[in-house]
Design an enzyme around this catalytic site. Structure first.
Site, short mmCIF file in Angstrom:
data_model
loop_
_atom_site.label_atom_id
_atom_site.label_comp_id
_atom_site.label_asym_id
_atom_site.label_seq_id
_atom_site.Cartn_x
_atom_site.Cartn_y
_atom_site.Cartn_z
N ARG A 26 0.87 -1.19 0.00
CA ARG A 26 0.00 0.00 0.00
C ARG A 26 0.89 1.22 0.00
O ARG A 26 1.80 1.33 0.82
CB ARG A 26 -0.91 -0.04 1.24
CG ARG A 26 -1.78 1.19 1.44
CD ARG A 26 -2.82 1.30 0.34
NE ARG A 26 -3.89 2.20 0.65
CZ ARG A 26 -3.83 3.52 0.56
NH1 ARG A 26 -2.72 4.12 0.19
NH2 ARG A 26 -4.89 4.26 0.83
N GLU A 34 -11.27 4.26 -5.23
CA GLU A 34 -11.41 2.81 -5.18
C GLU A 34 -12.08 2.28 -6.44
O GLU A 34 -12.85 2.96 -7.09
CB GLU A 34 -12.25 2.40 -3.97
CG GLU A 34 -11.64 2.79 -2.64
CD GLU A 34 -10.30 2.14 -2.37
OE1 GLU A 34 -10.12 0.96 -2.72
OE2 GLU A 34 -9.42 2.83 -1.83
N ARG A 77 -0.83 -5.34 4.95
CA ARG A 77 -0.13 -4.85 3.76
C ARG A 77 1.15 -4.13 4.17
O ARG A 77 1.18 -3.40 5.17
CB ARG A 77 -1.01 -3.89 2.97
CG ARG A 77 -2.27 -4.52 2.44
CD ARG A 77 -3.15 -3.51 1.74
NE ARG A 77 -3.63 -2.50 2.69
CZ ARG A 77 -4.58 -1.61 2.41
NH1 ARG A 77 -5.14 -1.60 1.21
NH2 ARG A 77 -4.97 -0.73 3.30
#
Length: 136
Positions: A26, A34, A77
């Site tokens: 990320r 998104e 992440r």
């Protein structure tokens, strides 16, 4: 840490092969629109375009992942500044997404190393109406 981008999820998340590990990465300091799940209703404005821009920037390329204070988010992440070569110079993909107008600054302390740079790039993109800032 170095690796190769094997998948671009969206405008701020990629998968990077780092040795024998596949890391979901990320981008630190930015947020892109998104892309909704296929069953989700509606369309997040600009999500597909942000993903396309990010693909052109990093897909299939060797990258260097620069970590900051907090190394992983609540989803596991890896959080990183993603350095990639563009036109024979190294740039931060996070910053390029902001500069091109397909991501906006989203600072989550203590990961703030490039916050000032990102804010300046965002201001310039907005003023120039680049990328998604050009939408009416």
């Amino acid at each position: 840490m170095r690796g190769r981008v094997v998948w671009v999820v969206d405008g701020d998340t990629i998968h990077v092969q780092v040795g024998q590990r596949l890391e979901k990465v990320r981008y630190i300091g930015v947020n892109a629109p998104e892309i909704p799940h296929p069953q989700a209703r509606g369309w997040r404005e600009g999500g597909a375009r942000a993903r396309e821009v990010n693909q052109r920037l990093v897909a299939g390329r060797d990258v260097r992942l620069e970590l900051d204070t907090v190394r992983r988010d609540g989803y596991g992440r890896l959080l990183a500044y993603v350095w990639v070569e563009q036109a024979k110079k190294r740039v931060i993909a996070n910053a390029e997404m902001v500069r091109l107008g397909y991501a906006q600054v989203m600072t989550i302390p203590p990961n703030v190393k490039y916050q000032r740079r990102f804010l300046n790039l965002q201001r310039e993109a907005r003023e120039a109406r680049r990328g998604l800032w050009g939408r009416g």
